[in-house]
Design a protein around this motif. Structure first.
Motif, mmCIF file in Angstrom:
data_model
loop_
_atom_site.group_PDB
_atom_site.id
_atom_site.type_symbol
_atom_site.label_atom_id
_atom_site.label_comp_id
_atom_site.label_asym_id
_atom_site.label_seq_id
_atom_site.Cartn_x
_atom_site.Cartn_y
_atom_site.Cartn_z
ATOM 1 N N ILE A 77 0.837 -1.202 0.000
ATOM 2 C CA ILE A 77 0.000 0.000 0.000
ATOM 3 C C ILE A 77 0.875 1.257 0.000
ATOM 4 O O ILE A 77 1.899 1.332 0.668
ATOM 5 C CB ILE A 77 -1.000 0.029 1.189
ATOM 6 N N THR A 78 0.462 2.207 -0.824
ATOM 7 C CA THR A 78 1.180 3.469 -0.932
ATOM 8 C C THR A 78 0.181 4.599 -0.762
ATOM 9 O O THR A 78 -0.807 4.665 -1.491
ATOM 10 C CB THR A 78 1.844 3.580 -2.328
ATOM 11 N N PHE A 79 0.398 5.424 0.244
ATOM 12 C CA PHE A 79 -0.485 6.582 0.404
ATOM 13 C C PHE A 79 0.184 7.627 1.295
ATOM 14 O O PHE A 79 1.203 7.355 1.936
ATOM 15 C CB PHE A 79 -1.863 6.184 0.955
ATOM 16 N N GLU A 80 -0.425 8.822 1.309
ATOM 17 C CA GLU A 80 0.095 9.896 2.152
ATOM 18 C C GLU A 80 -1.044 10.497 2.958
ATOM 19 O O GLU A 80 -2.176 10.558 2.489
ATOM 20 C CB GLU A 80 0.725 10.993 1.286
ATOM 21 N N VAL A 81 -0.713 10.929 4.165
ATOM 22 C CA VAL A 81 -1.711 11.616 4.989
ATOM 23 C C VAL A 81 -1.096 12.946 5.410
ATOM 24 O O VAL A 81 0.090 13.014 5.753
ATOM 25 C CB VAL A 81 -2.089 10.778 6.236
ATOM 26 N N TYR A 82 -1.901 14.020 5.325
ATOM 27 C CA TYR A 82 -1.379 15.368 5.588
ATOM 28 C C TYR A 82 -1.687 15.826 6.996
ATOM 29 O O TYR A 82 -2.631 15.343 7.632
ATOM 30 C CB TYR A 82 -1.942 16.350 4.566
ATOM 31 N N GLN A 83 -0.913 16.793 7.432
ATOM 32 C CA GLN A 83 -1.102 17.315 8.782
ATOM 33 C C GLN A 83 -2.486 17.927 8.962
ATOM 34 O O GLN A 83 -2.977 18.647 8.090
ATOM 35 C CB GLN A 83 -0.035 18.366 9.102
ATOM 36 N N GLY A 84 -3.120 17.647 10.082
ATOM 37 C CA GLY A 84 -4.414 18.224 10.404
ATOM 38 C C GLY A 84 -5.574 17.602 9.657
ATOM 39 O O GLY A 84 -6.703 18.065 9.756
ATOM 40 N N GLU A 85 -5.294 16.544 8.926
ATOM 41 C CA GLU A 85 -6.328 15.907 8.137
ATOM 42 C C GLU A 85 -7.084 14.871 8.971
ATOM 43 O O GLU A 85 -6.514 14.253 9.860
ATOM 44 C CB GLU A 85 -5.659 15.213 6.946
ATOM 45 N N ILE A 86 -8.376 14.704 8.653
ATOM 46 C CA ILE A 86 -9.120 13.575 9.229
ATOM 47 C C ILE A 86 -9.162 12.520 8.140
ATOM 48 O O ILE A 86 -9.805 12.707 7.107
ATOM 49 C CB ILE A 86 -10.542 13.973 9.650
ATOM 50 N N PHE A 87 -8.427 11.444 8.385
ATOM 51 C CA PHE A 87 -8.241 10.429 7.356
ATOM 52 C C PHE A 87 -9.016 9.181 7.751
ATOM 53 O O PHE A 87 -8.726 8.537 8.759
ATOM 54 C CB PHE A 87 -6.747 10.115 7.230
ATOM 55 N N GLY A 88 -10.037 8.846 6.960
ATOM 56 C CA GLY A 88 -10.843 7.664 7.256
ATOM 57 C C GLY A 88 -10.214 6.434 6.627
ATOM 58 O O GLY A 88 -9.896 6.431 5.438
ATOM 59 N N PHE A 89 -10.032 5.405 7.440
ATOM 60 C CA PHE A 89 -9.362 4.200 6.966
ATOM 61 C C PHE A 89 -10.395 3.073 7.020
ATOM 62 O O PHE A 89 -10.611 2.455 8.048
ATOM 63 C CB PHE A 89 -8.174 3.913 7.888
ATOM 64 N N LEU A 90 -11.056 2.840 5.885
ATOM 65 C CA LEU A 90 -12.183 1.921 5.879
ATOM 66 C C LEU A 90 -11.855 0.621 5.149
ATOM 67 O O LEU A 90 -10.927 0.569 4.350
ATOM 68 C CB LEU A 90 -13.399 2.590 5.204
ATOM 69 N N GLY A 91 -12.657 -0.374 5.417
ATOM 70 C CA GLY A 91 -12.481 -1.654 4.748
ATOM 71 C C GLY A 91 -13.324 -2.704 5.423
ATOM 72 O O GLY A 91 -13.718 -2.544 6.568
ATOM 73 N N ALA A 92 -13.574 -3.798 4.699
ATOM 74 C CA ALA A 92 -14.367 -4.885 5.276
ATOM 75 C C ALA A 92 -13.547 -5.602 6.332
ATOM 76 O O ALA A 92 -12.333 -5.411 6.430
ATOM 77 C CB ALA A 92 -14.792 -5.854 4.181
ATOM 78 N N ASN A 93 -14.212 -6.448 7.143
ATOM 79 C CA ASN A 93 -13.485 -7.268 8.106
ATOM 80 C C ASN A 93 -12.481 -8.121 7.352
ATOM 81 O O ASN A 93 -12.807 -8.743 6.350
ATOM 82 C CB ASN A 93 -14.440 -8.207 8.856
ATOM 83 N N GLY A 94 -11.270 -8.146 7.838
ATOM 84 C CA GLY A 94 -10.271 -9.010 7.219
ATOM 85 C C GLY A 94 -9.605 -8.409 6.002
ATOM 86 O O GLY A 94 -8.840 -9.070 5.312
ATOM 87 N N ALA A 95 -9.868 -7.132 5.701
ATOM 88 C CA ALA A 95 -9.260 -6.522 4.527
ATOM 89 C C ALA A 95 -7.811 -6.125 4.788
ATOM 90 O O ALA A 95 -7.060 -5.849 3.864
ATOM 91 C CB ALA A 95 -10.059 -5.304 4.089
ATOM 92 N N GLY A 96 -7.406 -6.102 6.053
ATOM 93 C CA GLY A 96 -6.020 -5.781 6.382
ATOM 94 C C GLY A 96 -5.845 -4.458 7.119
ATOM 95 O O GLY A 96 -4.718 -4.017 7.327
ATOM 96 N N LYS A 97 -6.966 -3.866 7.536
ATOM 97 C CA LYS A 97 -6.894 -2.564 8.220
ATOM 98 C C LYS A 97 -6.062 -2.625 9.491
ATOM 99 O O LYS A 97 -5.165 -1.810 9.715
ATOM 100 C CB LYS A 97 -8.309 -2.103 8.621
ATOM 101 N N THR A 98 -6.400 -3.611 10.328
ATOM 102 C CA THR A 98 -5.738 -3.687 11.634
ATOM 103 C C THR A 98 -4.237 -3.912 11.471
ATOM 104 O O THR A 98 -3.423 -3.273 12.145
ATOM 105 C CB THR A 98 -6.366 -4.817 12.470
ATOM 106 N N THR A 99 -3.889 -4.801 10.545
ATOM 107 C CA THR A 99 -2.468 -5.080 10.301
ATOM 108 C C THR A 99 -1.748 -3.815 9.846
ATOM 109 O O THR A 99 -0.659 -3.496 10.329
ATOM 110 C CB THR A 99 -2.330 -6.165 9.231
ATOM 111 N N ALA A 100 -2.369 -3.091 8.925
ATOM 112 C CA ALA A 100 -1.754 -1.866 8.415
ATOM 113 C C ALA A 100 -1.571 -0.856 9.542
ATOM 114 O O ALA A 100 -0.513 -0.235 9.697
ATOM 115 C CB ALA A 100 -2.622 -1.284 7.303
#
Lengths: 368, 249, 305
Positions: free
Chosen positions: B26-49
């Motif tokens: 996965i490649t992405f950037e998050v900016y200062q002061g941003e509210i970044f929603g990290f969504l995905g189905a169960n088991g999609a790898g969110k927790t690991t990431a």
């Protein structure tokens, strides 16, 4: 019945799929027995012995000769008076002192029986008892030779004094203690943890909501651990007999019967613990801390109960392993039958029934 | 909001467990002061990431910097720069509110004076003056969650990771919780949040959707809806998750 | 006769007593799909535990499928299915072993009721040899449902079956429930997700141990006392703050893309409001009337309680 069978099978799945449980179940007793086994050495060679020969006659010389040729002993020196014994032991490398009385030969000829004194340094009880046994063997062989075909047998009665550890706690005493300890701890731990685990994961809720009778749940829960404990007992017994040379002089069936009662007692205790706690850690802690210390202290295999203050001696009476320990020693070492140990067996049975009743009564058919 | 300050940057970040690729480049950037929603189905790898980004789990390959620190070599520095709160772990139930604040302030090494003023501000902001010496265990769930969030940002981290922070919380408290998130974001803290409430996805500046270990979409809620021709974020989510292969295992 | 009858049920915990359920009464008809909607700590789990005979109430009574929950608890345990909130299967047993075990303790076989669970079980059948602990969240939930259904219960209690489950799996789960309903099973389901209310025939909104209202979702939303508007601008956070400070506004809450607002008086003067907001610098303002959803009603009832 099908419910019961299915439940028992499920419990076995749990046990055999969890390496930690298996390790605890079989690794613990094996390491315990092996550890105690290492504390023992099978044969002791070239131990220093000191002899005080007041007799200085034919009989004493013959016995001394036999000791001299034995590979177990080196005669370090001869002393002239018993007053020197204490000092001799304090030198440290002397394990045994033998004292022949005056006129040994004469006494043997006239009265066919005589006494000699064996004084052992019992700080290492295993060594002391083994060495005493060697001396006794030498005395026995001397007696046998003296007896002969037409002469009446003579008897030398050794008067044994164990210095520093008169109780002579040895290997044969340890093994029944370890049996009591390991069996009780593992049963309590297994039962309490396995029930509390169902509470923790929430499966107990489903079991309670099912039409299965709570009593059946308990019995089904306890059955696998009962069976496993009997297997455990067998492993311990085999190891003690073949590895540690424990005698088994009494009835094996009786031993298993009494052990079954003891195991039931432990299962009931485990059940009781599981009722009063909701987390596996707590159950484990109570089982280990709450049981280990009393069993170690009050069974009597590590510390002599007779030397304890009266209140503690009285307290020891409610520790089931104390009674089991007496029974196992009686059966395995002394080879006694049921009658001489009836009192102990009845006490143990009473305790088991009491614990079972209380734990069944306290078992919750609902949550909280 | 400044788009120039990048606080999270990942490049082909990957985590494998055996032959299973939980997070796949996965490649992405998050900016200062941003509210970044990290969504995905169960088991999609969110927790690991998320674990990798918090420095709790070492990536198999790829690069990432959190608040300027490398996630391989500088995990300890990273930990001083982030805050973390989840639905499951929040605060010690058997300590009072004040004790919890002091404890967490202490482990982040806040000086005594700063801790004192921030504690007062925090208690005041949440209106907990009367409860300050009560055990956290005695508070209603909603208050606990708000308190837990405030404690997570007590040391003024660059980024705060929120793992389903509003699960099971009543609708009013849920909105109060988001008020706190907005306030924190305005003060410059980056918010990295997971949620199962699709309306909350709308509150994020940008949303990423993880499917089968990869980021399948990343944009503002408005653009995502446009891209997938959907009325709501829920529809976007369904559109993306329907194609997931991992769903069935 | 109704399948679940609850009369003045109360439950307290601890010392000093904390009220978990406060004088609750409701009925659920045979074959009804009934939803208990409320946040964590509202008392949903306690209520389900009382109805499944796991807890005793402090006062009040309840009848489940014709049996009293206190006196006839054994009869109830034969007739209800219960899926607790926490995943409650044996993680170290396989899918098949779990199902077989629960079938046996409920004194039945998988074959006897296979038709009932077939639809659900076929999703997980390919993994029947896999340990339950290694299943994904959605799969676990399906297995748990199968296990709760295996004895064809008369009444099914599902305690937060969709909590922590993603939106796609949730939708699937509700479709399964609809099919079960057609089998004539009475289903009580609790959930903290307000959007799931519409999938139930009747719902009870529960908060702090009290039922705030109980009716069909349509009737509940129809009784929302204010006219409701959805409003948005480019800066939603600022919009929220500004609306809160604007006197004519009765309530303002964010709902995803929009904020929902209601006015204190009947005039519902949106034009003035928009002008006021424009003055404050809001751009791309948009406002239109909407009908209230369950969450609006829940918020309203919470704040007027």
């Amino acid at each position: 019945m099908k419910q019961f069978y299915s439940f028992v099978r499920k419990e076995f799945y749990h046990v055999f799929r969890d390496n930690k449980t298996l390790l605890m179940l079989f690794g613990l007793p094996i390491t315990q027995i092996v550890l105690f086994g290492f504390a023992l050495s099978n044969e002791i060679k070239n131990s220093n012995i000191v002899i005080c020969d007041y007799a200085n006659d034919q009989a004493s010389h013959e016995i001394i000769d036999r000791i001299a040729v034995s590979r177990n002993f080196d005669i370090k020196k001869m002393i002239l008076s018993e007053d020197e014994i204490e000092a001799t032991f304090k030198e440290g490398d002397v394990k045994l002192v033998l004292v022949f009385p005056n006129n040994l030969n004469q006494t043997l000829i006239h009265s066919k029986t005589a006494q000699i004194q064996i004084i052992a340094d019992a700080t290492d009880p295993n060594t002391a008892s083994t060495l005493t046994a060697y001396i006794q063997a030498i005395l026995n062989s001397y007696q046998a030779d003296m007896g002969g075909a037409n002469k009446p047998a003579v008897q030398i009665i050794p008067e044994i004094r164990m210095l520093y550890n008169p109780e002579l706690k040895g290997a044969t005493n340890f093994v029944p203690g370890v049996m009591a300890l390991v069996l009780f701890l593992i049963c309590v731990l297994m039962t309490s943890v396995s029930i509390v685990k169902e509470k923790e994961t929430g499966t107990m809720e489903i079991l309670l909501v099912s039409p299965m009778n709570p009593l059946t749940i308990i019995i089904a829960k306890a059955t696998p651990y009962f069976v496993l404990s009997l297997i455990n007992l067998t492993v311990i017994l085999l190891m003690s007999i073949f590895l540690l040379d424990m005698p088994l002089n009494g009835s094996l069936a009786l031993l298993y019967l009494v052990s079954s009662i003891f195991i039931l007692c432990a299962l009931a205790a485990g059940l009781l613990i599981s009722n009063s706690t909701d987390s596996q850690q707590a159950a484990m802690l109570i089982s280990l801390m709450g049981m280990l210390l009393p069993i170690m202290l009050f069974t009597g295999f590590l510390f002599p109960l007779e030397n304890m203050p009266m209140p503690l001696q009285i307290f020891a009476n409610i520790v089931p392993s104390k009674w089991y320990y007496i029974i196992v020693k009686s059966i395995m070492i002394k080879g006694l039958g049921i009658m001489p140990i009836l009192k102990e067996t009845l006490i143990l049975t009473g305790m088991t029934l009491f614990l079972l009743l209380v734990s069944l009564k306290k078992f919750k058919i609902r949550l909280a | 909001m400044s788009n120039t300050n990048i606080v999270i940057a990942t490049k082909k970040l990957t985590k494998q467990f055996g032959d299973f690729t939980a997070v796949d480049a996965i490649t992405f950037e998050v900016y200062q002061g941003e509210i970044f929603g990290f969504l995905g189905a169960n088991g999609a790898g969110k927790t690991t990431a998320m674990r990798m980004l918090c420095g709790l789990s070492k990536p198999t390959s790829g690069e990432a910097t959190i608040a300027g620190f490398d996630i391989y070599k500088e995990t300890e520095r990273i930990k001083t720069k982030i805050g973390y709160m989840s639905q499951k772990f929040s605060l010690y139930e058997d300590l009072t509110i004040i004790e919890n604040i002091n404890f967490f302030g202490g482990i982040y090494g806040l000086p005594k004076a700063a801790l004192k003023t921030r504690t007062e501000q925090l208690i005041h902001r949440l209106g907990l003056e009367a409860e300050a010496n009560k055990l956290v265990g005695d508070l209603p769930l909603g208050w606990k969650q708000k308190l837990a969030f405030s404690v997570a940002i007590l040391h003024e981290p660059s980024i705060v990771f929120l793992d389903e922070p509003t699960g099971g919380v009543d609708p009013i408290t849920r909105r109060q919780f988001w008020d706190l998130i907005y306030q924190a974001a305005e003060s410059g803290i980056t918010i990295f949040v997971t949620t199962h409430y699709m309306d909350e996805a709308e509150y994020c500046n940008r949303v990423s959707m993880m499917v089968d270990g990869v980021i399948a979409a990343l944009d503002t809620p408005t653009n995502l809806k446009k891209q997938f021709n959907a009325q709501t974020m829920d529809e976007v989510f369904h559109e993306l998750a329907r194609g997931a292969k991992r769903k069935s295992d | 006769m109704n399948d679940v009858i609850v009369e003045n049920l109360s439950k307290y915990f601890g010392k000093p007593p904390l009220t978990a359920l406060d004088n609750i009464s409701f009925e659920v008809g045979k074959g009804e799909l009934f939803g208990l909607i409320g946040p964590d700590g509202a008392g949903k789990t306690t209520l389900f535990r009382i109805l499944t005979t796991l807890l005793l109430p402090n006062s009040g009574k309840a009848i489940v499928n014709g049996s009293d929950i206190v006196k006839d608890y054994k009869a109830i345990r034969k007739k209800v299915g219960y899926m607790p909130g926490k995943f409650s299967l044996y993680q170290d047993l396989s899918v098949e072993e779990n199902l077989h075990f629960f079938a046996t303790i409920f004194d039945t076989t998988i074959a006897a009721n296979y038709k009932l669970i077939e639809d659900i079980y076929k999703h997980i059948e390919p993994f029947k040899k896999r340990r339950a602990g290694a299943l994904s969240g959605g799969m676990k939930q399906k297995l748990a449902l199968c296990c709760a259904l295996i004895h064809r219960p008369e009444v099914l209690f599902l305690d937060e079956p969709t909590t922590g489950v993603d939106s796609v799996s949730r939708k699937e789960f509700w479709e399964m429930l609809k099919r079960l309903k057609q089998e004539g099973i009475t289903i009580l389901v609790s959930t903290p997700y307000m959007d799931e209310a519409n999938l139930c025939e009747r719902i009870a909104l529960i908060q702090d141990g009290e039922i705030m209202s109980i009716d069909t979702p349509q009737n509940i939303t129809a009784t929302y006392p204010y006219s409701l508007f959805a409003i948005k601008s480019t800066n939603m956070s600022q919009l929220l703050t500004d609306l809160r400070q604007y006197d004519p506004i009765n309530s303002v809450f964010s709902f995803g893309e929009y904020h929902h607002i209601s006015f204190k008086d009947e005039k519902n003067d949106t034009d003035t409001t928009l002008a006021y907001l424009q003055n404050l610098g809001h751009t791309a303002l948009e406002c239109h009337p909407i009908s209230a959803n369950i969450e609006d009603c829940f918020i309203h009832q919470m704040s007027t309680k």
